[in-house]
Write an enzyme that holds these catalytic residues in place. Sequence first.
Site, PDB file in Angstrom:
ATOM      1  N   PRO A 199     -30.138 -23.823  14.447  1.00 46.19           N
ATOM      2  CA  PRO A 199     -30.018 -24.694  13.255  1.00 46.19           C
ATOM      3  C   PRO A 199     -30.792 -26.070  13.103  1.00 46.19           C
ATOM      4  O   PRO A 199     -31.178 -26.529  12.064  1.00 46.19           O
ATOM      5  CB  PRO A 199     -28.585 -24.771  13.105  1.00 46.19           C
ATOM      6  CG  PRO A 199     -28.057 -23.669  13.749  1.00 46.19           C
ATOM      7  CD  PRO A 199     -29.043 -23.370  14.839  1.00 46.19           C
ATOM      8  N   ILE A 219     -31.910 -15.232  12.083  1.00 45.07           N
ATOM      9  CA  ILE A 219     -32.188 -14.317  12.910  1.00 45.07           C
ATOM     10  C   ILE A 219     -32.208 -12.719  12.310  1.00 45.07           C
ATOM     11  O   ILE A 219     -31.175 -12.139  11.669  1.00 45.07           O
ATOM     12  CB  ILE A 219     -31.035 -13.992  14.280  1.00 45.07           C
ATOM     13  CG1 ILE A 219     -31.017 -15.466  14.873  1.00 45.07           C
ATOM     14  CG2 ILE A 219     -31.775 -12.957  15.240  1.00 45.07           C
ATOM     15  CD1 ILE A 219     -32.356 -15.860  15.195  1.00 45.07           C
ATOM     16  N   ILE A 230     -50.386 -13.393 -14.440  1.00 45.02           N
ATOM     17  CA  ILE A 230     -50.992 -12.106 -15.057  1.00 45.02           C
ATOM     18  C   ILE A 230     -49.903 -11.421 -15.794  1.00 45.02           C
ATOM     19  O   ILE A 230     -50.490 -11.131 -17.092  1.00 45.02           O
ATOM     20  CB  ILE A 230     -52.027 -11.225 -14.250  1.00 45.02           C
ATOM     21  CG1 ILE A 230     -53.094 -12.032 -13.933  1.00 45.02           C
ATOM     22  CG2 ILE A 230     -52.344  -9.964 -15.015  1.00 45.02           C
ATOM     23  CD1 ILE A 230     -54.020 -11.297 -12.689  1.00 45.02           C
ATOM     24  N   GLY A 244     -44.197 -13.280 -18.758  1.00 43.68           N
ATOM     25  CA  GLY A 244     -43.105 -13.366 -18.780  1.00 43.68           C
ATOM     26  C   GLY A 244     -42.215 -12.109 -17.690  1.00 43.68           C
ATOM     27  O   GLY A 244     -41.323 -12.333 -17.266  1.00 43.68           O
ATOM     28  N   GLU A 303     -42.073 -17.157  11.795  1.00 42.94           N
ATOM     29  CA  GLU A 303     -43.157 -16.886  13.017  1.00 42.94           C
ATOM     30  C   GLU A 303     -44.044 -17.782  13.243  1.00 42.94           C
ATOM     31  O   GLU A 303     -45.258 -17.733  13.646  1.00 42.94           O
ATOM     32  CB  GLU A 303     -43.497 -15.459  12.999  1.00 42.94           C
ATOM     33  CG  GLU A 303     -42.539 -14.552  12.992  1.00 42.94           C
ATOM     34  CD  GLU A 303     -42.869 -13.298  13.744  1.00 42.94           C
ATOM     35  OE1 GLU A 303     -43.898 -13.076  14.596  1.00 42.94           O
ATOM     36  OE2 GLU A 303     -42.379 -11.995  13.353  1.00 42.94           O
ATOM     37  N   SER A 308     -47.382 -22.770   8.854  1.00 48.47           N
ATOM     38  CA  SER A 308     -48.764 -23.176   8.611  1.00 48.47           C
ATOM     39  C   SER A 308     -49.316 -24.353   9.173  1.00 48.47           C
ATOM     40  O   SER A 308     -50.264 -24.316   9.730  1.00 48.47           O
ATOM     41  CB  SER A 308     -49.263 -23.223   6.729  1.00 48.47           C
ATOM     42  OG  SER A 308     -48.804 -21.829   6.375  1.00 48.47           O
ATOM     43  N   GLU A 309     -48.301 -25.423   9.311  1.00 50.58           N
ATOM     44  CA  GLU A 309     -48.757 -26.553  10.101  1.00 50.58           C
ATOM     45  C   GLU A 309     -48.818 -26.259  11.465  1.00 50.58           C
ATOM     46  O   GLU A 309     -49.627 -26.522  12.147  1.00 50.58           O
ATOM     47  CB  GLU A 309     -47.674 -27.550   9.864  1.00 50.58           C
ATOM     48  CG  GLU A 309     -47.559 -28.178   8.352  1.00 50.58           C
ATOM     49  CD  GLU A 309     -46.908 -27.140   7.059  1.00 50.58           C
ATOM     50  OE1 GLU A 309     -47.125 -27.366   5.954  1.00 50.58           O
ATOM     51  OE2 GLU A 309     -46.246 -26.231   7.865  1.00 50.58           O
TER      52      GLU A 309
END
Length: 388
Positions: A127, A157, A344, A347, A370, A373-374
């Site tokens: 956590p 998990i 595209i 609604g 996993e 992006s950083e």
Amino acid sequence: MHRLDDEYEALRKTVEEFARDVVAPVIGDYYERCAFPYDIVSRMGRMGLFGLPIPEEYGGMGGDYFALCLALEELARVDSSVAITLEAAVSLGAMPVHRFGTPEQKAEWLPRLASGEVLGAFGLTEPGGGSDVPGGMRTTAVQDGDEWVINGTKAFITNSGTDITGFVAVAAITGRRERPDGTTAPEISTVIVPAGTPGFTVSKKYSKVGWSASDTRELSFSDCQVPVANLLGERGRGYAQFLQTLDEGRVAIAALSVGLAQGCVDESLRYAAERHAFGMPIAGYQAIQFKIADMEVRAHTARLAYYHAAEKMLAGELFKKEAAIAKLVASNAAMDNARDATQIFGGYGFMNEFPVGRFYRDAKILEIGEGTSEVQRILIARHLGMPA
């Protein structure tokens, strides 16, 4: 590996048909109910998908990790909950046992994991930890005679609380080690904790934005005792082992992301041909054509990235940078394509009854799970020689 050989193509086609004919018609209902699709998972087990990279001596298919990636891509073109269930079960559940387990552990677990009879999970994230695994880890495993006594909490998990979950491999601090500068660092090891072990509590399922038909839970351990023989791999090498597992897992998540990105193209092409506005199908408008063309470019480029990473992996070459690139590019493609597909559809794209609504909800986690992006950018930068 830009062109699939006959064996890979046959597998890809088989999973494509399974996803289209078996998963697609029913998965929306599971998603709405946040229900785990046991019957679909069972059929995937009978197909051998959970055993794709597991040796035949343990009941697997004797294939490789790229075969798993192809299966993940085709499943995710239809649904990501089913795909992530397979990815986590193999990449995080079975592969650590295959890579690092003792002969006894392999004999006990791999046949059941390969058949899909049971699912394995990996308990790493906590956590308060997130990406700072060593610094944020608080779970401990203290050796007391012939047993490990485990205390702590794990978060987010996957596959940890299903009716067929067999074990969770828990990363825990098992001591301290001295660094060359005289300071100490936590010694992290991995211990297999079978489901139902006293002191091992599985919380109720999270209420998630996406992946609603997959199982994700918080776990707690209170004086949970397992035999010393349940140590997975070498003591003190748990984190290093997981980093190796994570490199492979990033290629798998990239494949899953490509599947979602391509699924957005599939659905958008179908809808654009059917939907009429101002007297003609919207596929005839250049704005729609350019948007879908950009979506196809993203999916195609991301696919080449994970194919390249997988090629280096199978050749036994270093592939950490390529895995990070693939994961970064593919997760970005999935998020961008999901947003464009929703636009595209207008609604209808905001309605869960349409696949793109699910795709939009499922895409964001691919930029987080996993390795965010950083984190991928940090890994790429370090491999370019920039300072840590």
